[in-house]
Motif scaffolding. Structure first.
Motif, PDB file in Angstrom:
ATOM      1  N   CYS A 174       0.942  -1.133  -0.159  1.00  0.00           N
ATOM      2  CA  CYS A 174       0.107  -0.176  -0.153  1.00  0.00           C
ATOM      3  C   CYS A 174       0.990   1.269  -0.086  1.00  0.00           C
ATOM      4  O   CYS A 174       1.989   1.387   0.741  1.00  0.00           O
ATOM      5  N   PHE A 175       0.518   2.228  -0.850  1.00  0.00           N
ATOM      6  CA  PHE A 175       1.514   3.342  -1.045  1.00  0.00           C
ATOM      7  C   PHE A 175       1.321   4.267   0.224  1.00  0.00           C
ATOM      8  O   PHE A 175       1.961   5.205   0.423  1.00  0.00           O
ATOM      9  N   ASN A 176       0.022   4.245   0.818  1.00  0.00           N
ATOM     10  CA  ASN A 176      -0.080   5.041   2.226  1.00  0.00           C
ATOM     11  C   ASN A 176       0.865   4.758   3.447  1.00  0.00           C
ATOM     12  O   ASN A 176       0.608   3.785   3.902  1.00  0.00           O
ATOM     13  N   THR A 225      -4.238   3.050  -4.830  1.00  0.00           N
ATOM     14  CA  THR A 225      -2.676   3.094  -5.325  1.00  0.00           C
ATOM     15  C   THR A 225      -2.553   3.087  -6.832  1.00  0.00           C
ATOM     16  O   THR A 225      -3.255   2.280  -7.361  1.00  0.00           O
ATOM     17  N   GLU A 283      -1.026   2.735 -10.733  1.00  0.00           N
ATOM     18  CA  GLU A 283      -0.173   2.079 -11.332  1.00  0.00           C
ATOM     19  C   GLU A 283       1.306   2.530 -11.166  1.00  0.00           C
ATOM     20  O   GLU A 283       2.233   1.666 -10.880  1.00  0.00           O
ATOM     21  N   ASP A 284       1.630   3.658 -11.244  1.00  0.00           N
ATOM     22  CA  ASP A 284       2.918   4.356 -11.099  1.00  0.00           C
ATOM     23  C   ASP A 284       3.388   4.170  -9.606  1.00  0.00           C
ATOM     24  O   ASP A 284       4.638   4.430  -9.384  1.00  0.00           O
ATOM     25  N   GLN A 285       2.561   4.017  -8.709  1.00  0.00           N
ATOM     26  CA  GLN A 285       2.788   3.878  -7.330  1.00  0.00           C
ATOM     27  C   GLN A 285       3.044   2.523  -6.720  1.00  0.00           C
ATOM     28  O   GLN A 285       3.372   2.179  -5.598  1.00  0.00           O
ATOM     29  N   LYS A 334       4.295  -0.815  -5.746  1.00  0.00           N
ATOM     30  CA  LYS A 334       5.493  -1.336  -5.347  1.00  0.00           C
ATOM     31  C   LYS A 334       5.428  -2.656  -5.011  1.00  0.00           C
ATOM     32  O   LYS A 334       4.617  -2.931  -4.179  1.00  0.00           O
TER      33      LYS A 334
END
Length: 158
Positions: free
Chosen positions: A115-117, A150, A152-154, A156
């Motif tokens: 999760c990008f958060n 999230t 696509e470019d974020q 991971k």
């Protein structure tokens, strides 16, 4: 002109055929090692051949992976849809293509993306990430826990 064509022919990649296994083609060149990691190919002892930055009319530069004596389950293959949504698989049996498969983005993504958060509980405690795919082109994932999206470019990989 003729000399240039001969040079191109000499530079073509020659990779031996596999008797039985899987060929994954049309991987974006920049994502080759992510696909290797997601499928756990860095931890198996099968013969693996890969090439990257190969010419592709569709992708510009593509990568390809050949894995001897390995046949992936659909859920394994669909993991790569996050980073190689146009990948194609050829199942090889006795040096012949026995079956072709196209990756599909699953409805839920569990335990393979982060999760990008930074405040999400999955980034602070031992909890398996889980996302609902809310958009496929480009890919967007909604976290089950914090409900943040999230893009696509974020994305991971874990």
């Amino acid at each position: 002109m003729e000399m240039k064509d001969n040079m191109k022919k000499k530079l073509k990649l020659k990779v031996s055929a596999i008797k039985d296994g899987t060929v994954i083609d049309h991987i974006p060149a920049k994502n080759l090692f992510k696909v290797i990691s997601i499928l756990g190919l860095d931890k198996i002892e099968n013969q693996i051949t890969f090439g990257t930055n190969l010419d592709s009319a569709k992708l510009g530069a593509k990568a390809i992976i050949k894995v001897s004596d390995k046949f992936f389950e659909d859920n394994e293959i669909n993991k790569i849809a996050l980073i190689a949504p146009h990948a194609k698989l050829n199942i090889i049996k006795d040096y012949e293509v026995a079956e072709k498969k196209i990756v599909e983005i699953p409805e839920r993504i569990k335990g393979i993306a982060k999760c990008f958060n930074p405040k999400c509980i999955t980034n602070h405690e031992v909890i398996t990430t889980c996302f609902k795919v809310i958009k496929t082109d480009p890919i967007a994932l909604k976290c089950r826990y914090c409900e943040k999206i999230t893009a696509e470019d974020q994305i991971k990989m874990l």
